[in-house]
Design an enzyme around this catalytic site. Sequence first.
Site, PDB file in Angstrom:
ATOM      1  N   HIS A  29      -5.713   2.762   1.160  1.00  0.00           N
ATOM      2  CA  HIS A  29      -4.983   3.937   1.654  1.00  0.00           C
ATOM      3  C   HIS A  29      -5.690   4.623   2.830  1.00  0.00           C
ATOM      4  O   HIS A  29      -5.079   4.934   3.847  1.00  0.00           O
ATOM      5  CB  HIS A  29      -4.810   4.975   0.545  1.00  0.00           C
ATOM      6  CG  HIS A  29      -4.240   4.405  -0.733  1.00  0.00           C
ATOM      7  ND1 HIS A  29      -3.283   3.426  -0.739  1.00  0.00           N
ATOM      8  CD2 HIS A  29      -4.485   4.691  -2.030  1.00  0.00           C
ATOM      9  CE1 HIS A  29      -2.967   3.128  -2.004  1.00  0.00           C
ATOM     10  NE2 HIS A  29      -3.692   3.886  -2.798  1.00  0.00           N
TER      11      HIS A  29
ATOM     12  N   LYS B 179       4.895   6.626   2.341  1.00  0.00           N
ATOM     13  CA  LYS B 179       5.073   8.086   2.260  1.00  0.00           C
ATOM     14  C   LYS B 179       5.694   8.589   3.561  1.00  0.00           C
ATOM     15  O   LYS B 179       5.309   8.156   4.649  1.00  0.00           O
ATOM     16  CB  LYS B 179       3.723   8.780   2.033  1.00  0.00           C
ATOM     17  CG  LYS B 179       3.167   8.586   0.622  1.00  0.00           C
ATOM     18  CD  LYS B 179       1.845   9.315   0.454  1.00  0.00           C
ATOM     19  CE  LYS B 179       1.159   8.932  -0.844  1.00  0.00           C
ATOM     20  NZ  LYS B 179       1.545   9.693  -2.009  1.00  0.00           N
TER      21      LYS B 179
ATOM     22  N   ASP C  54       0.906  -1.151   0.000  1.00  0.00           N
ATOM     23  CA  ASP C  54       0.000   0.000   0.000  1.00  0.00           C
ATOM     24  C   ASP C  54       0.941   1.195   0.000  1.00  0.00           C
ATOM     25  O   ASP C  54       1.564   1.495   1.025  1.00  0.00           O
ATOM     26  CB  ASP C  54      -0.878   0.009   1.250  1.00  0.00           C
ATOM     27  CG  ASP C  54      -1.836   1.186   1.238  1.00  0.00           C
ATOM     28  OD1 ASP C  54      -1.439   2.273   0.776  1.00  0.00           O
ATOM     29  OD2 ASP C  54      -2.984   1.031   1.667  1.00  0.00           O
ATOM     30  N   HIS C  55       1.079   1.842  -1.148  1.00  0.00           N
ATOM     31  CA  HIS C  55       2.176   2.817  -1.257  1.00  0.00           C
ATOM     32  C   HIS C  55       2.018   3.997  -0.302  1.00  0.00           C
ATOM     33  O   HIS C  55       2.995   4.665   0.020  1.00  0.00           O
ATOM     34  CB  HIS C  55       2.380   3.278  -2.712  1.00  0.00           C
ATOM     35  CG  HIS C  55       1.403   4.313  -3.174  1.00  0.00           C
ATOM     36  ND1 HIS C  55       0.166   4.008  -3.645  1.00  0.00           N
ATOM     37  CD2 HIS C  55       1.492   5.668  -3.247  1.00  0.00           C
ATOM     38  CE1 HIS C  55      -0.474   5.121  -3.985  1.00  0.00           C
ATOM     39  NE2 HIS C  55       0.316   6.149  -3.756  1.00  0.00           N
TER      40      HIS C  55
HETATM   41  C1  BG6 Z   1      -3.660   4.687  -6.308  1.00  0.00           C
HETATM   42  C2  BG6 Z   1      -5.016   4.758  -6.927  1.00  0.00           C
HETATM   43  O1  BG6 Z   1      -3.557   3.587  -5.459  1.00  0.00           O
HETATM   44  O2  BG6 Z   1      -3.434   5.886  -5.572  1.00  0.00           O
HETATM   45  C3  BG6 Z   1      -5.158   5.984  -7.807  1.00  0.00           C
HETATM   46  O3  BG6 Z   1      -5.237   3.596  -7.701  1.00  0.00           O
HETATM   47  C4  BG6 Z   1      -4.815   7.222  -7.031  1.00  0.00           C
HETATM   48  O4  BG6 Z   1      -6.458   6.092  -8.353  1.00  0.00           O
HETATM   49  C5  BG6 Z   1      -3.469   7.061  -6.341  1.00  0.00           C
HETATM   50  O5  BG6 Z   1      -4.762   8.315  -7.942  1.00  0.00           O
HETATM   51  C6  BG6 Z   1      -3.183   8.223  -5.422  1.00  0.00           C
HETATM   52  O6  BG6 Z   1      -1.876   8.117  -4.981  1.00  0.00           O
HETATM   53  P1  BG6 Z   1      -1.025   9.419  -4.645  1.00  0.00           P
HETATM   54  O7  BG6 Z   1       0.259   8.889  -4.134  1.00  0.00           O
HETATM   55  O8  BG6 Z   1      -0.916  10.191  -5.918  1.00  0.00           O
HETATM   56  O9  BG6 Z   1      -1.831  10.157  -3.620  1.00  0.00           O
END
Ligand code: BG6
Length: 507
Positions: A251, A193, A188-189
């Site tokens: 997220h 952060k 979960d990126h």
């Molecule tokens: C992704 C979603 O996981 O996260 C996207 O699939 C979204 O739809 C993105 O735009 C948002 O990530 P960040 O890091 O740009 O806030």
Amino acid sequence: MAQTKGPLTSQSILFFIFGGTGDLTSRKLIPALYNLFIDGWLPQNFKIIGLGRTSQTAQQFRDALKTDVSSFSRRSLGKEETWNEFAGHVDFLVSDIGADKTYDDIGGHISSARESWNAEPCVIYYLAVAPRFFGPIATSLSKHGLASNSNSARIVIEKPFGTDLASALELNKLLTSIFDESQIYRIDHYLGKETVQNILAFRFANSILEPLWNRNYIDHVQISVTEQLGVGDRGGYYDEAGALRDMVQNHILQLLCLIAMEPPVNFQADEVRNRKVDVLHAMRKFHPEEIQKNTVRGQYSKGWIEGKEVPGYREEGGVDTESNTETFAAIKFFIDNWRWNGVPFYLRTGKRMHQSSSIISIQFKDVPHMIFPTGAIEGWQQNRLIISIQPEMSIRIQVQGKRPGLDMTLNPVDLVFDYSGTYKGETPEAYETLLLDTMLGDQTLFMRGDQVEAAWELLMPILSTWTGKKSLSFPNYPADSWGPEAAEALIARDGFHWFALPLKQKK
Ligand code: BG6
């Protein structure tokens, strides 16, 4: 969690990327690996092998990656010789996910690395592919004996992890029949952060917050992740997913867990993840009849963003012209435990919104007794703690202060910790942290199987209601707005309003 991270000097790493020619590889994975290389984190013995169907040589692959790094890396390419040195560790395997030969070739790479490094390499399989391939790849790795060594083989899975509870359970069942949970890294990126990691530091490395961090002092919590972007060229995927699956299940619920979790006993991966999953278990699940009152869904229509006309969701490529998919979601949740009983958590996320920003706002209760005359109050704001994740990276505490002058006039003022003012130098990208942790074997910032399942379980009643009942009001918010009016009403009914930081003027 590794106590202090150190370079992987004593390790040998083989990093296979399924989906080697895809967008994620070029925009995120290779730039992150390259930055780790520049900063000296990677060991002498490492090799990155992209897998893809494109018939090309390793040199052609490297050349394409060089262009990608120039465009997408936070540092661009840097010195030519640094890139050349890095590129010497990169290879390409023309491959087909369904073919036995692919896995024989992988095995061949592992054997020759073992031989030339004279060491057992840590093998990472990164699945940067569409979710329908997760199962078949894992099964083939197992069939070819490439998954079994729990000390040296790891698999990294991108989201979405399932599309509902049943599919997530099925995928977990399959993966855990092949890999040990300690080998599975569900990404979960958001957890990589910098500002999100800092929530743990901020909450648990400071003593002043904990006494206030509960229902006695906190009025309500807001988590708002809004984006100006629409679905772009991801219409096909998004129309099957929607905001709930795309953002909330992962997220946003992860952010909520970090805010609401109990203090862990230590910083070990499972201890931290246990405390987070406790939150998901304590969250109140809706009965179908409660959904309308506590949730709002929305879909954008066309509009203007920064002087440019943008299409409505139903006009986007790959999207059904009658689509019932939500591009906006707002939900009011409660957490049924001692700490949070009665404190509402408002979540909101949407595409094509007025601002791109991710903010957590924690509003404290009002003073118990007002000693100042009404005339002294020029502006009144209950204390708030605002954690701004992006684009501004800051933590603010909003307090009341006396405006300088001969009379007693009260005004809200901010105590601000701003990353850009406090720390010089660039912040690593989320993927740098997460890829390094994968190589180090640190799962703290990754989703455990039971977390993913608990998050799906919580959302299933909403998902079923929303998919089962077509919205008659869609589209119900124009691009460049704050979402449907009903989302304002959701929070206004309780006497609050959504918080947003004022936009910084673009230079
Ligand atoms: C992704 C979603 O996981 O996260 C996207 O699939 C979204 O739809 C993105 O735009 C948002 O990530 P960040 O890091 O740009 O806030």
